[in-house]
Structure formats: structure tokens, C-alpha cells
Design a protein around this motif. Structure first.
Motif, mmCIF file in Angstrom:
data_model
loop_
_atom_site.group_PDB
_atom_site.id
_atom_site.type_symbol
_atom_site.label_atom_id
_atom_site.label_comp_id
_atom_site.label_asym_id
_atom_site.label_seq_id
_atom_site.Cartn_x
_atom_site.Cartn_y
_atom_site.Cartn_z
ATOM 1 N N LEU A 1 -1.682 -3.001 -6.452
ATOM 2 C CA LEU A 1 -2.923 -3.101 -5.669
ATOM 3 C C LEU A 1 -3.675 -4.392 -5.985
ATOM 4 O O LEU A 1 -4.352 -4.956 -5.117
ATOM 5 N N ALA B 1 2.400 1.601 -3.407
ATOM 6 C CA ALA B 1 1.426 2.070 -4.404
ATOM 7 C C ALA B 1 1.245 3.579 -4.316
ATOM 8 O O ALA B 1 1.098 4.264 -5.343
ATOM 9 N N LYS B 2 1.259 4.150 -3.107
ATOM 10 C CA LYS B 2 1.156 5.599 -2.943
ATOM 11 C C LYS B 2 2.343 6.298 -3.596
ATOM 12 O O LYS B 2 2.196 7.330 -4.299
ATOM 13 N N LYS B 3 3.537 5.756 -3.385
ATOM 14 C CA LYS B 3 4.728 6.369 -3.968
ATOM 15 C C LYS B 3 4.694 6.311 -5.498
ATOM 16 O O LYS B 3 5.086 7.269 -6.193
ATOM 17 N N ALA C 1 1.220 1.037 -9.990
ATOM 18 C CA ALA C 1 0.492 1.138 -8.720
ATOM 19 C C ALA C 1 -0.755 0.263 -8.759
ATOM 20 O O ALA C 1 -1.099 -0.430 -7.782
ATOM 21 N N ARG D 1 0.826 -1.209 0.000
ATOM 22 C CA ARG D 1 0.000 0.000 0.000
ATOM 23 C C ARG D 1 0.864 1.265 0.000
ATOM 24 O O ARG D 1 0.576 2.240 -0.721
ATOM 25 N N GLU D 2 1.921 1.244 0.820
ATOM 26 C CA GLU D 2 2.813 2.404 0.865
ATOM 27 C C GLU D 2 3.532 2.587 -0.471
ATOM 28 O O GLU D 2 3.711 3.722 -0.964
ATOM 29 N N LYS E 1 1.001 5.118 -12.579
ATOM 30 C CA LYS E 1 -0.334 4.636 -12.207
ATOM 31 C C LYS E 1 -0.515 3.154 -12.514
ATOM 32 O O LYS E 1 -1.120 2.419 -11.732
ATOM 33 N N LEU F 1 2.015 6.234 -7.399
ATOM 34 C CA LEU F 1 1.033 7.211 -7.866
ATOM 35 C C LEU F 1 1.605 8.621 -7.833
ATOM 36 O O LEU F 1 1.364 9.444 -8.754
ATOM 37 N N ASN F 2 2.352 8.915 -6.789
ATOM 38 C CA ASN F 2 2.943 10.250 -6.678
ATOM 39 C C ASN F 2 3.998 10.496 -7.764
ATOM 40 O O ASN F 2 4.212 11.652 -8.185
#
Length: 208
Positions: free
Chosen positions: A65, A49-51, A61, A46-47, A58, A53-54
């Protein structure tokens, strides 16, 4: 050439049921460790995937997920497996307890049977008959001795019996009786009442 004597192995107290329970618990522990690894992986994915996306990645990410979602489903399945293992473990342990209870009842019944076999009805009746005859014989002896004694002898026996009883009984210190006083009437009031009574007895003078 010396002779080597091998020691006999003692029979193991571990039963097949105990081994089965142990194996189930080991499998349970392995599944729990596997679950912890999955949970840690879910947090990291999860962490990550956030990175991604940032940083504008995409697609990566989203792929990560999907992997996370698959591992979550595995985690649910492992929970069901754990429940089954726990239930099976409890069932085996309870069956072992029931088996021990049955074996205990069997031993108790065997012991009770041996006791009942040892208590022969004929032997018991014989013992009771001997006891009854002994009591009757003792009563006859008592009656015989009583008939041979005079009244004076009986009095002597009673006196000796009383003396033995008094020796066995602890001595109670004698307490002098406390003189009772009339608490309701004070000595002065007693004297007053006495004078009134004497006046009442005096002859009354007749009027001329």
C-alpha cells in the motif's frame, strides 16, 4: 564512364516550430501511456493487498500500500506535466498562426503598395482629361447634326426611333373590354323604378 546527376532535394516545408510541436505531442503521448501503466498497477496492488491481508501477511500488505501511495503521487505529478505540455503546445501552435497572419499581412501590404505605385496620379488625370474632351467633342457633333436637320427630319428620326423600340418590345395580346353591368340594380328593379317615375308624371285629377 557515365556521369550521374544527383537530384536536388526540395526544401522541406516542416519548420522548427512544427518539429517542436511534434516532439511535445510525442512526450505527451508517452506520459499518458505511463499513466495508464500506473493506473493498472494501482488496481493490481490494491487487489494483492486484500489477498495478503486475508492470508495474514499484514506487513507485506502495508508495504504494498505504501508503494501504491507513492505511485498515486507520481500520477498527480504526471498530470501537472501533462498540463504544462498541453499549454506549451497550444502556445507554440498559436504563435505559428500569428506568424502566418503577419506574413499574410506583409504580402497584402506589398501587393497594395505595388497597385498604388502603378496608379500614377498624373496618368489618372490625363485619362480623365481625355475622357472629358471626348464627351465634349461628341456633344459638339450632336449639336452640329441637330442644327443641320429640319423639323421634318426630327419627326422622321423620332418615328424611326419609335419603330425600333416597338420591334424590340414584345407584343401584348389585345383584350376586348368586358361590358360592364350595373351589379347593384337588377333589370326588374330598373323597370319598376321606370314605371313609378311615369306615374308621378301623370296629371293629378282635381277635386270638384
Amino acid at each position: 564512364m557515365g556521369i550521374i546527376f544527383g537530384k536536388k532535394k526540395k526544401p522541406s516545408r516542416v519548420t522548427e516550430q512544427d518539429k517542436a510541436v511534434l516532439q511535445l505531442k510525442q512526450q505527451r503521448d508517452k506520459i499518458k501511456m505511463y499513466q495508464k501503466r500506473i493506473e493498472l498497477s494501482l488496481t493490481k496492488d490494491r487487489e494483492l493487498a486484500k489477498k495478503l491481508l486475508n492470508s495474514g501477511q499484514k506487513d507485506r500488505a502495508k508495504l504494498l500500500l505504501r508503494k501504491k501511495r507513492y505511485q498515486e503521487q507520481l500520477l498527480v505529478k504526471t498530470d501537472c506535466q501533462l498540463d504544462n505540455l498541453e499549454k506549451l503546445t497550444h502556445d507554440i501552435e498559436f504563435a505559428i498562426v500569428e506568424l502566418q497572419v503577419v506574413e499574410g499581412l506583409k504580402v497584402g501590404n506589398d501587393a497594395l503598395k505595388k497597385v498604388n505605385d502603378a496608379l500614377d496620379i498624373a496618368d489618372i488625370e490625363s485619362i480623365l482629361e481625355e475622357t472629358r474632351e471626348g464627351v465634349e467633342k461628341q456633344n459638339e457633333i450632336n449639336d452640329l447634326l441637330t442644327g443641320q436637320l429640319t423639323e421634318e427630319d426630327e419627326e422622321a428620326v423620332e418615328a424611326e426611333l419609335a419603330a425600333i423600340i416597338s420591334e424590340e418590345m414584345p407584343e401584348v395580346p389585345s383584350v376586348e373590354p368586358i361590358p360592364q353591368m350595373d351589379k347593384d340594380i337588377i333589370p326588374e328593379e330598373k323597370n319598376k323604378d321606370k314605371k313609378v317615375k311615369e306615374k308621378e308624371k301623370e296629371p293629378v285629377a282635381l277635386m270638384a
